[in-house]
Design an enzyme around this catalytic site. Structure first.
Site, PDB file in Angstrom:
ATOM      1  N   GLU A 156       0.803  -1.165  -0.032  1.00 11.31           N
ATOM      2  CA  GLU A 156      -0.099   0.325  -0.317  1.00 11.31           C
ATOM      3  C   GLU A 156       0.977   1.319  -0.060  1.00 11.31           C
ATOM      4  O   GLU A 156       2.117   1.100   1.577  1.00 11.31           O
ATOM      5  CB  GLU A 156      -0.858  -0.092   1.203  1.00 11.31           C
ATOM      6  CG  GLU A 156      -1.872  -1.113   1.102  1.00 11.31           C
ATOM      7  CD  GLU A 156      -2.901  -1.055   0.680  1.00 11.31           C
ATOM      8  OE1 GLU A 156      -2.843  -0.280   0.075  1.00 11.31           O
ATOM      9  OE2 GLU A 156      -4.160  -1.948   1.021  1.00 11.31           O
ATOM     10  N   CYS A 159      -1.614   9.263   2.615  1.00 10.06           N
ATOM     11  CA  CYS A 159      -2.465   9.270   1.344  1.00 10.06           C
ATOM     12  C   CYS A 159      -3.524   8.918   0.200  1.00 10.06           C
ATOM     13  O   CYS A 159      -3.084   8.760  -1.070  1.00 10.06           O
ATOM     14  CB  CYS A 159      -1.837   7.260   1.144  1.00 10.06           C
ATOM     15  SG  CYS A 159      -3.379   6.233   2.500  1.00 10.06           S
ATOM     16  N   GLU A 217       4.283  13.247  -4.261  1.00  9.15           N
ATOM     17  CA  GLU A 217       3.103  12.712  -3.132  1.00  9.15           C
ATOM     18  C   GLU A 217       4.161  14.316  -2.641  1.00  9.15           C
ATOM     19  O   GLU A 217       5.108  14.328  -2.345  1.00  9.15           O
ATOM     20  CB  GLU A 217       3.705  12.062  -2.240  1.00  9.15           C
ATOM     21  CG  GLU A 217       2.367  12.124  -1.337  1.00  9.15           C
ATOM     22  CD  GLU A 217       2.319  10.327  -0.207  1.00  9.15           C
ATOM     23  OE1 GLU A 217       3.051   9.634  -0.850  1.00  9.15           O
ATOM     24  OE2 GLU A 217       1.526  10.044  -1.143  1.00  9.15           O
TER      25      GLU A 217
END
Ligand code: NAD
Length: 482
Positions: A254, A290, A389
């Site tokens: 993940e 996330c 990110e």
């Protein structure tokens, strides 16, 4: 108070560990030291894996429990977590800067709900399924067995929720675990261990070794581990995936995200109506989440209106100490992480982004690693802040021409983890959602559901947490032709 207790939990006992190094835990809002605890070593990982193996193999250990006994023990674990709600929420918020209002839900009620969900699945999972043969030559018994010892590695941003995502399906399947929390969030993992002990889980069913990446890497490649489940950055996930590929070891990854919020041209931008859901989808946990929709895709026909709404939302948030109940946006988890987020803000400005909210440090907060909620307009999807990110409260508003263009831009990303569509027409929103290449997406809201698979595509990883899918990922299949 400075926490100095042993935080390694091996074979059902709190131990000092076999090394001399300590982890210093710092309050992200005040920069005060709140803990000095032992750091796990390779020898501690060896001991933890051995304890997990014993509990898996021993008829009196977790491996010898029936599905019904596993469910009962997991429900007790959930009760013990609930009994520690206040302490866990305060520990999480002081360590990683998560506002207390959020940690009081997602880091306490939610993890115990995840454990109870998997306790329910444990009790109903068919360990031996009789399947009629297709060619009529005979039938098949499909046997489902636990994979064995699971190495679970979690990040600091939602430490308890993500621990529950790993522990729930592994224990339900009949696996035992060695969990490696991040050094930034070791105090709440200690409370989780206390709950496991108080719940009477057999020694070695869950072992916890707080340490950094080097020890994490050692755990991943340990010969006594049968399955790896990891949540964290894409860079670490690539490295873990490579190791597991070489070892042919099953792995769930993940990883990071850079998701899009697609505002359709019929969207109602009244913040009284959508503000709360928008905040949850785009800013929750100070942007340290996330799945956040950090790229806002706005139709050219309503571009200025969208920029205004998002900037108003960002500018209206209460920034402050994570332990203050009125705080909506707390600090970044560490000084290094704030430097990183500020580096992206500088890059956004240098690449021609127009700051319409925030862009600096909030006034009046001398201590703590705070960053103002920040919005950039006039961002091109090829610019750094639209591609990488940031993991902070920084959004980019990107213009699109029509629905096809919006879907093209949403999909023009290395990542594919979350996303959202905002519209007055839910059916139209669902049609657009189905075209976005991502693991999860919401229409006029975003919230992972415990019963639905959660995970990513592309550089956001592979495999799924949550839902029956995560339980299946901890079970080996054998077909017995009869
Ligand atoms: P990180 O990758 O630096 O660390 C995560 C965990 O992995 C930590 O426990 C760390 O010690 C360990 N680790 C790091 N490198 C390792 C290696 N090579 N081998 C074994 N263990 C290793 O990530 P972080 O900064 O703690 O967390 C933020 C990242 O996590 C973001 O990229 C975020 O998107 C991601 N994340 C993803 C999800 C998801 O479900 N997809 C959820 C939360 C966070």
């Amino acid at each position: 108070m400075v926490h100095t207790h042993d935080t390694l939990f091996i074979g059902g006992e709190f131990v000092a560990g076999q090394g001399n190094d300590t982890i210093t835990v710092v309050n992200a809002s005040t920069e005060e030291v709140i803990g000095r605890v032992p750091e796990g070593t390779r020898a501690d990982v060896d001991a933890a894996v051995a304890a997990a193996r014993r509990s898996f193999a021993d008829p009196g250990g977790w491996g010898g429990f029936t599905a019904h006994q596993r469910a009962e023990a997991m429900n007790r674990l959930a009760d013990e977590l609930d009994a520690r709600q206040k302490d866990i929420a305060a520990a999480v918020s002081s360590q990683n800067g998560m506002p207390l209002g959020l940690s009081s839900q997602f880091e306490v009620n939610y993890p115990s709900a995840v454990i109870r969900y998997y306790a329910g699945l444990a009790a109903t999972t068919e360990e031996l399924e009789h399947r009629a043969g297709f060619l009529g030559a005979g039938d098949t018994l499909v046997q489902r067995s636990p994979m064995g010892v699971v190495a679970a590695i979690v990040p600091w941003n939602f430490p308890q929720a993500l621990t529950a995502w790993k522990v729930g399906p592994a224990l339900a399947a009949g696996c035992t675990l060695v969990l490696k929390p991040s050094p930034e969030t070791v105090l709440d993992s200690c409370l989780f261990a206390e709950a496991a002990k108080a719940a009477g889980l057999p020694p070695g069913a869950v072992n916890i070794v707080p340490a950094g990446r080097e020890i994490g890497a050692y755990l991943v490649s340990h010969p006594g581990v049968d399955k790896v489940t990891f949540t964290g950055s894409t860079a670490a996930g690539r490295s873990i995936g490579e190791v597991c590929g070489r070892l042919l070891r099953p792995v769930t990854l993940e990883l990071g995200g850079k998701s899009a919020a697609v505002f359709l041209d019929d969207v109602d931008l009244d913040l009284a109506a959508i503000g709360e859901s928008l905040f949850a989808a785009c800013f929750i946990n100070n942007g340290q989440t996330c799945f956040l929709s950090s790229r806002i895709l706005a139709p050219r026909s309503r571009y200025d209106e969208v920029v205004d709404a998002i900037s108003t939302l960002a500018g209206s948030m209460t920034v402050g100490d994570a332990l203050d109940p009125v705080t909506q946006v707390g600090p970044m988890a560490t000084a290094a992480h704030r430097d990183r987020v500020e580096g992206y803000i500088a890059k956004g400005k240098a690449e021609g982004g127009r700051v319409t909210a925030g862009g600096g440090r909030p006034a009046g907060l001398a201590k703590g690693w705070f960053v103002e909620p920040t919005v950039f307009a006039d961002v091109d999807n090829s610019s750094t802040i639209a591609r990488e990110e940031i993991f902070g409260p920084v959004l980019s508003v990107i213009a699109y021409d029509d629905e096809d263009d919006a879907v093209r831009i949403a999909n023009d990303s290395e990542y594919g983890l979350g996303g959202s569509v905002w519209t007055s027409d839910p059916a139209r929103g669902q049609a657009v959602a189905r075209r976005v290449r991502t693991g999860t997406i919401g229409v006029n809201r975003y919230l992972p559901d415990i019963a639905a698979p959660f995970g990513g595509v592309k550089a956001s990883g592979g495999g799924r947490d949550l839902g029956p899918e995560a339980l299946a990922a901890h079970l080996e299949l054998k077909s017995i032709y009869v």
